[in-house]
Write an enzyme that holds these catalytic residues in place. Structure first.
Site, mmCIF file in Angstrom:
data_model
loop_
_atom_site.group_PDB
_atom_site.id
_atom_site.type_symbol
_atom_site.label_atom_id
_atom_site.label_comp_id
_atom_site.label_asym_id
_atom_site.label_seq_id
_atom_site.Cartn_x
_atom_site.Cartn_y
_atom_site.Cartn_z
ATOM 1 N N PHE A 66 0.878 -1.077 0.015
ATOM 2 C CA PHE A 66 0.047 -0.073 -0.076
ATOM 3 C C PHE A 66 1.002 1.091 0.016
ATOM 4 C CE2 PHE A 66 -2.353 3.569 1.588
ATOM 5 C CZ PHE A 66 -3.415 3.494 0.687
ATOM 6 N N ASP A 99 9.056 3.177 2.226
ATOM 7 C CA ASP A 99 7.960 3.848 2.470
ATOM 8 C C ASP A 99 7.756 3.710 3.847
ATOM 9 O OD1 ASP A 99 5.478 4.842 2.905
ATOM 10 O OD2 ASP A 99 4.492 3.832 0.968
ATOM 11 N N LYS A 101 2.323 11.348 7.440
ATOM 12 C CA LYS A 101 1.508 10.885 8.494
ATOM 13 C C LYS A 101 1.974 11.653 9.721
ATOM 14 C CE LYS A 101 -1.242 6.978 6.627
ATOM 15 N NZ LYS A 101 -0.730 6.147 5.738
HETATM 16 C C1 LIG Z 1 -0.993 6.122 4.396
HETATM 17 C C2 LIG Z 1 0.108 5.604 3.360
HETATM 18 C C3 LIG Z 1 0.500 6.098 2.180
HETATM 19 C C4 LIG Z 1 -0.275 7.282 1.345
HETATM 20 O O1 LIG Z 1 -0.418 8.407 2.165
HETATM 21 P P1 LIG Z 1 -1.747 9.339 2.257
HETATM 22 O O2 LIG Z 1 -1.261 10.573 2.897
HETATM 23 O O3 LIG Z 1 -2.875 8.811 2.293
HETATM 24 O O4 LIG Z 1 -1.490 9.694 0.520
HETATM 25 C C5 LIG Z 1 1.464 5.577 1.639
HETATM 26 N N1 LIG Z 1 2.084 4.526 1.977
HETATM 27 C C6 LIG Z 1 1.975 4.045 3.028
HETATM 28 C C7 LIG Z 1 2.845 2.935 3.722
HETATM 29 C C8 LIG Z 1 0.901 4.612 4.012
HETATM 30 O O5 LIG Z 1 0.323 3.894 5.109
#
Ligand SMILES: *Cc1c(COP(=O)(O)O)cnc(C)c1O
Length: 425
Positions: A145, A231, A272
């Site tokens: 994701f 990520d 985040k």
């Molecule tokens: C939440 C998330 C995203 C996307 O972030 P947004 O601010 O919702 O665009 C990408 N990678 C990971 C691992 C995430 O948990």
């Protein structure tokens, strides 16, 4: 004109009638929050065990973040980067020092930061590695994701995410998560420029790879001159009991910044909790050799690096460090998993518990198609604790990192009572 709805049923009705149906929320409306608690319009109090997908690591409405936001908002909020502002430089210095990189490229949402990393990687492939025009490939993992843009969903393996949104851009290669042999094989292709990976797959259900997966993946990538792109939007900034999940396990108990088993990615993606949930702030960090490939006019964002975001992000990172939230996540995470393991001896509703720090998941002993996990979350809500199923039969438990040990024990009591009183419908 009304700006707030003071009844749960009315707020839900209006949202369903006037908002696009792109989410399936638990039927709870929140109107106020502080620390680890949230309240609905009727005044019922809940423990937050989602933390807005780990954005609110610092706790809701942290006074230092509120103050930073208010103070900066009344001074200067946005200039665009057509001009310089007097905060971004300070933030750039702070965040690069904090995570140990030469440079930062500021964006707003997580998906934008992932897109940014993809662009930097591709540009590096052509300008530095010398891959032929438009031939660069990036390896990704199954069940990943990384966000919701068209490019990012194109390499998702979840049909809900990608189906019906084609045509899809090319240049992405999928391998199974936590599979070093598959990675080594994929890396044999000389057109591969990057490996984009979550150190723990949060959305997939807190899937935790082998302890040495990331460090060995990094070695394989290095040997083939391929960029490791981590990520850490969900796993980073204290959540997993280390500053970053790529820190892995080590003996420093989260006290140092660059830990013993630290694997430094070539591109680090954060979002985040970078703002503690106050404001959308994301970033890509890299050293000069990689970041230098991006030149004026090749990438940007009107809001990226704005003074408000920069000011809040400095404060959010400072709170993590000063309140020792990383260590707290590490300790309370152990307490949580021990509590669930104990509960597993009293109920057969739980198959297993997994996770790191305060990013954990409880696997419910039922099929992914069953409504059991959802029904348990509804029952938890009735008992004052908010959590959400991911992928059918998995419930993620990820409270703000400011939770205390006593509060964790109270929450474990709520979870225990809920499970022991739960009857499948
Ligand atoms: C939440 C998330 C995203 C996307 O972030 P947004 O601010 O919702 O665009 C990408 N990678 C990971 C691992 C995430 O948990």
């Amino acid at each position: 004109m009304r700006t707030h709805i003071d009844r749960t049923d009315e707020a839900i009705r209006l949202e369903e009638e006037k908002g696009a149906h792109n989410y399936h929320p638990l039927p709870v409306v929140l109107s106020r929050a502080e620390g680890v608690h949230m309240w609905d319009p009727e005044g019922r109090r809940y423990y937050d065990f989602l933390s807005a997908y780990s954005a609110v690591n610092q706790g809701h409405g942290h006074p230092r973040l509120v103050h930073a936001l208010q103070e900066q908002a009344s001074r200067l909020s946005l200039t665009s980067r057509a001009f310089h502002n007097d905060v971004f430089g300070a933030y750039a210095e702070y965040v690069t020092d904090y995570f140990g990189f030469d440079k930062v490229l500021p964006m707003n949402s997580g998906a934008e930061a992932v897109e940014t990393a993809i662009k930097i990687c591709r540009r590096w492939a052509y300008d530095v590695k010398g891959i032929a025009k438009d031939a660069a490939k990036i390896i990704v993992c199954t069940d990943n994701f990384h966000g919701r843009t068209t490019t990012i969903v194109s390499f998702s393996t979840d049909p809900d995410s990608y189906q019906g949104f084609g045509p899809y851009p090319s240049g992405f290669v999928q391998i199974p998560y936590n599979d070093l042999d598959a990675l080594a094989q994929a890396l044999e292709d000389p057109d591969v420029a990057g490996f984009l990976v979550e150190p723990i797959q949060g959305e997939a259900g807190v899937v935790t790879p082998d302890e040495d997966f990331i460090s060995r993946a990094a070695e394989l990538c290095k040997a083939k001159d391929v960029l490791l792109i981590a990520d850490e939007i969900q796993t980073g900034i204290g959540r997993t009991g280390s500053l970053l999940a790529v820190c892995g396990s080590c003996s420093c108990e989260g006290h140092c910044e660059r830990q013993l088993s630290y694997t430094k990615p070539d591109l680090l993606i954060l979002g985040k909790a970078l703002s503690g949930g106050m404001y959308p702030v994301s970033a890509v960090l890299a050293d000069d050799a990689v970041m230098k490939v991006i030149k004026p006019g090749q990438h940007g964002s009107t809001f990226g690096g704005n003074p408000l975001a920069s000011r809040v992000a400095i404060e959010a990172l400072e709170v993590i460090r000063e309140e020792k939230l990383t260590q707290n996540a590490r300790e309370l995470g152990k307490r949580f998993r021990q509590g669930i393991e104990k509960l597993m001896r009293e109920t057969d509703l739980i198959r297993s518990v997994r996770g790191k720090g305060l990013l954990n998941a409880v696997l419910i002993n039922d099929s992914a198609e069953s409504s059991t996990a959802w029904d348990i979350c509804m029952a938890l809500k009735e008992n004052g604790l908010l959590a959400k199923p991911t992928h059918g039969n998995i419930i993620r438990f990820a409270p703000p990192l400011v939770l205390t040990a006593a509060q964790m024990d109270e929450c474990l009591d709520i979870i225990r009572t809920t499970f022991l009183n739960f009857r499948k419908s």
